[in-house]
Scaffold this motif. Structure first.
Motif, PDB file in Angstrom:
ATOM      1  N   ALA A 124      24.322 -30.323 -10.194  1.00 48.93           N
ATOM      2  CA  ALA A 124      23.465 -30.711  -9.068  1.00 48.93           C
ATOM      3  C   ALA A 124      22.569 -29.541  -8.656  1.00 48.93           C
ATOM      4  CB  ALA A 124      24.310 -31.167  -7.889  1.00 48.93           C
ATOM      5  N   ASP A 125      23.129 -28.334  -8.645  1.00 46.03           N
ATOM      6  CA  ASP A 125      22.338 -27.142  -8.307  1.00 46.03           C
ATOM      7  C   ASP A 125      21.217 -26.932  -9.313  1.00 46.03           C
ATOM      8  OD1 ASP A 125      23.938 -26.651  -6.120  1.00 46.03           O
ATOM      9  OD2 ASP A 125      25.192 -25.163  -7.130  1.00 46.03           O
ATOM     10  N   ALA A 126      21.551 -27.131 -10.586  1.00 44.82           N
ATOM     11  CA  ALA A 126      20.537 -26.963 -11.628  1.00 44.82           C
ATOM     12  C   ALA A 126      19.426 -28.002 -11.481  1.00 44.82           C
ATOM     13  CB  ALA A 126      21.181 -27.065 -13.005  1.00 44.82           C
ATOM     14  N   MET A 127      19.823 -29.216 -11.120  1.00 47.29           N
ATOM     15  CA  MET A 127      18.830 -30.276 -10.948  1.00 47.29           C
ATOM     16  C   MET A 127      17.945 -29.992  -9.738  1.00 47.29           C
ATOM     17  SD  MET A 127      20.843 -33.813 -11.898  1.00 47.29           S
ATOM     18  CE  MET A 127      19.325 -34.754 -11.730  1.00 47.29           C
ATOM     19  N   ASP A 128      18.509 -29.377  -8.702  1.00 46.55           N
ATOM     20  CA  ASP A 128      17.704 -29.010  -7.537  1.00 46.55           C
ATOM     21  C   ASP A 128      16.567 -28.085  -7.946  1.00 46.55           C
ATOM     22  OD1 ASP A 128      19.152 -30.496  -5.733  1.00 46.55           O
ATOM     23  OD2 ASP A 128      20.455 -28.854  -5.125  1.00 46.55           O
ATOM     24  N   VAL A 129      16.891 -27.124  -8.810  1.00 54.39           N
ATOM     25  CA  VAL A 129      15.872 -26.193  -9.299  1.00 54.39           C
ATOM     26  C   VAL A 129      14.805 -26.949 -10.086  1.00 54.39           C
ATOM     27  CG1 VAL A 129      15.426 -24.222 -10.803  1.00 54.39           C
ATOM     28  CG2 VAL A 129      17.477 -24.250  -9.360  1.00 54.39           C
ATOM     29  N   GLN A 130      15.241 -27.856 -10.957  1.00 54.81           N
ATOM     30  CA  GLN A 130      14.300 -28.626 -11.757  1.00 54.81           C
ATOM     31  C   GLN A 130      13.394 -29.487 -10.884  1.00 54.81           C
ATOM     32  OE1 GLN A 130      16.941 -30.769 -14.350  1.00 54.81           O
ATOM     33  NE2 GLN A 130      17.036 -29.126 -15.870  1.00 54.81           N
ATOM     34  N   ILE A 131      13.981 -30.072  -9.842  1.00 54.90           N
ATOM     35  CA  ILE A 131      13.207 -30.916  -8.935  1.00 54.90           C
ATOM     36  C   ILE A 131      12.151 -30.089  -8.213  1.00 54.90           C
ATOM     37  CG2 ILE A 131      13.333 -32.253  -6.782  1.00 54.90           C
ATOM     38  CD1 ILE A 131      16.068 -33.280  -7.778  1.00 54.90           C
ATOM     39  N   ARG A 132      12.540 -28.889  -7.756  1.00 51.82           N
ATOM     40  CA  ARG A 132      11.581 -28.030  -7.064  1.00 51.82           C
ATOM     41  C   ARG A 132      10.426 -27.652  -7.985  1.00 51.82           C
ATOM     42  NH1 ARG A 132      16.385 -25.748  -4.729  1.00 51.82           N
ATOM     43  NH2 ARG A 132      16.430 -24.065  -6.262  1.00 51.82           N
ATOM     44  N   VAL A 133      10.750 -27.348  -9.234  1.00 49.84           N
ATOM     45  CA  VAL A 133       9.703 -26.992 -10.209  1.00 49.84           C
ATOM     46  C   VAL A 133       8.769 -28.166 -10.431  1.00 49.84           C
ATOM     47  CG1 VAL A 133       9.258 -26.397 -12.616  1.00 49.84           C
ATOM     48  CG2 VAL A 133      11.077 -25.223 -11.373  1.00 49.84           C
ATOM     49  N   LEU A 134       9.334 -29.358 -10.579  1.00 51.83           N
ATOM     50  CA  LEU A 134       8.517 -30.554 -10.808  1.00 51.83           C
ATOM     51  C   LEU A 134       7.635 -30.861  -9.600  1.00 51.83           C
ATOM     52  CD1 LEU A 134      11.090 -32.876 -12.626  1.00 51.83           C
ATOM     53  CD2 LEU A 134       9.092 -31.761 -13.634  1.00 51.83           C
ATOM     54  N   GLN A 135       8.181 -30.699  -8.404  1.00 55.31           N
ATOM     55  CA  GLN A 135       7.400 -30.951  -7.200  1.00 55.31           C
ATOM     56  C   GLN A 135       6.221 -29.989  -7.113  1.00 55.31           C
ATOM     57  OE1 GLN A 135      10.589 -30.582  -4.317  1.00 55.31           O
ATOM     58  NE2 GLN A 135      10.609 -32.779  -3.935  1.00 55.31           N
ATOM     59  N   LEU A 136       6.461 -28.730  -7.455  1.00 57.50           N
ATOM     60  CA  LEU A 136       5.394 -27.742  -7.402  1.00 57.50           C
ATOM     61  C   LEU A 136       4.333 -28.027  -8.464  1.00 57.50           C
ATOM     62  CD1 LEU A 136       4.710 -25.338  -5.682  1.00 57.50           C
ATOM     63  CD2 LEU A 136       5.936 -23.866  -7.273  1.00 57.50           C
ATOM     64  N   ARG A 137       4.780 -28.419  -9.644  1.00 60.73           N
ATOM     65  CA  ARG A 137       3.829 -28.765 -10.704  1.00 60.73           C
ATOM     66  C   ARG A 137       2.981 -29.957 -10.294  1.00 60.73           C
ATOM     67  NH1 ARG A 137       7.694 -28.291 -16.119  1.00 60.73           N
ATOM     68  NH2 ARG A 137       7.834 -25.999 -16.144  1.00 60.73           N
ATOM     69  N   ARG A 138       3.603 -30.927  -9.637  1.00 62.75           N
ATOM     70  CA  ARG A 138       2.863 -32.097  -9.175  1.00 62.75           C
ATOM     71  C   ARG A 138       1.781 -31.691  -8.183  1.00 62.75           C
ATOM     72  NH1 ARG A 138       6.342 -36.107  -5.735  1.00 62.75           N
ATOM     73  NH2 ARG A 138       6.235 -34.262  -4.391  1.00 62.75           N
ATOM     74  N   SER A 139       2.121 -30.774  -7.278  1.00 63.08           N
ATOM     75  CA  SER A 139       1.143 -30.320  -6.290  1.00 63.08           C
ATOM     76  C   SER A 139      -0.010 -29.582  -6.956  1.00 63.08           C
ATOM     77  CB  SER A 139       1.823 -29.408  -5.261  1.00 63.08           C
ATOM     78  OG  SER A 139       2.803 -30.117  -4.521  1.00 63.08           O
ATOM     79  N   VAL A 140       0.315 -28.752  -7.953  1.00 62.39           N
ATOM     80  CA  VAL A 140      -0.735 -28.044  -8.689  1.00 62.39           C
ATOM     81  C   VAL A 140      -1.670 -29.038  -9.376  1.00 62.39           C
ATOM     82  CG1 VAL A 140      -1.209 -26.508 -10.639  1.00 62.39           C
ATOM     83  CG2 VAL A 140       0.623 -25.951  -9.039  1.00 62.39           C
ATOM     84  N   LEU A 141      -1.108 -30.040 -10.008  1.00 55.16           N
ATOM     85  CA  LEU A 141      -1.915 -31.047 -10.701  1.00 55.16           C
ATOM     86  C   LEU A 141      -2.820 -31.799  -9.726  1.00 55.16           C
ATOM     87  CD1 LEU A 141       0.734 -32.468 -13.206  1.00 55.16           C
ATOM     88  CD2 LEU A 141      -1.282 -31.107 -13.769  1.00 55.16           C
TER      89      LEU A 141
END
Length: 312
Positions: free
Chosen positions: A87-104
């Protein structure tokens, strides 16, 4: 078929939804072992194999790797321990994806150059610690000298920009601009000079000479112009600025000409550098703070209006 009846690979496949080929792979890998074999030599599995395969499939669908699952099945790790770590690892992945979405979304909203796109991606890829280190370096290099006012350092540190994990496109764009700004040596010098003056609470020379009443009127008139959306470079600003210039010139016994206007602009620039004001606005945006109208500096508007070369 009861709990004591051995299962063929075909039956395990039907009950677990896994293909026969996959079950055979797991069996060959030692994840599940056959209990016995049929007279024809086919592998047969017990209830334990069925339960192991059902758990294996569940954990695989949750994204866990086979090596970790093997340790769970062998009771070297509990499901709770693995689930928490995953779950902790997925939290990191989710944060990365959210940031990438904002950049896009930022890139989709404007015509960014390849260089700007690369820079934006690089800056937003920084970890939270790396982003904080970037700001800490800015604060240290700007205010690290012995004569820096502690109040100025405290003021800047208290408003450290912190890009949230679920940043909006506006926050990402503000963070990128902010990161470029703090890396500029000229800006650091301006920031140091302005922040020290503001933290010390020292009034400007022109404010002291003009008096509290006239300066309050000046702030009020300019704030009204800003709220009305009047461009400081437009002709509409002339009425506001000309009136203030004549009032200040009368009090200071000066001629309200172009030279006096430029002198006024220089006076206000001592504590209200436009780039420094831009820094604070970007900090507000990145941190998601509500912009309080009466805290928005009015002098930058006045400085720009004064720089328009009109003769009184």
């Amino acid at each position: 078929m009861d709990a004591t009846t051995p299962y063929s690979i075909g039956e395990l496949s039907r009950r677990t939804g896994l293909s026969v080929r996959t079950i055979r792979f797991y069996s060959d890998s030692g994840v599940v072992a056959p209990t016995t074999r049929s007279p024809a030599g086919y592998r047969l599995y017990g209830l334990d194999a069925l339960r192991r395969l059902e758990l294996l499939r569940t954990l695989r669908e949750l994204g866990m790797d086979l090596a970790t699952i093997q340790r769970v099945l062998d009771r070297e790790l509990s499901v709770a321990e693995v689930a928490a770590a995953h779950a902790d690892a997925m939290d990191v992945q989710i944060r990365v994806l959210q940031l990438r979405r904002s950049v896009l979304r930022v890139l989709a909203g404007r015509e960014a150059s390849p260089e700007e796109t690369t820079l934006m991606h690089r800056l937003t890829q920084l970890s939270c610690e790396e982003r904080r280190r970037l700001i800490d370096d800015f604060v240290e290099s700007t205010f690290g000298m012995g004569d820096a006012a502690p109040a100025a350092v405290t003021m800047v540190r208290a408003a450290t920009p912190d890009l949230p994990d679920d940043a909006t496109s506006e926050q990402v764009a503000a963070w990128v601009e902010l990161a470029e700004l703090v890396g500029d040596e000229d800006f650091r010098a301006r920031m140091r000079r302005t922040a020290v003056n503001q933290a010390a609470g020292r009034p400007l020379d022109i404010e002291c000479a003009a008096g509290d009443e006239l300066m309050e009127l000046t702030r009020q008139k300019v704030a009204e112009a800003v709220d009305s959306g009047i461009d400081p470079h437009s002709d509409r600003s002339a009425t506001v600025v000309d009136d203030l210039v004549h009032r200040l010139a009368e009090v200071l016994a000066r001629t309200p000409d172009t030279g006096f206007r430029h002198w006024m602009a220089q006076q206000f620039e001592e504590a209200h550098d436009p780039r420094v004001d831009r820094y604070w606005r970007l900090v507000w945006i990145v941190n998601g703070w509500q912009v309080v109208p009466n805290l928005i500096p009015v002098y930058p508007w006045l400085i720009q209006a004064l720089r328009n070369d009109r003769d009184a």
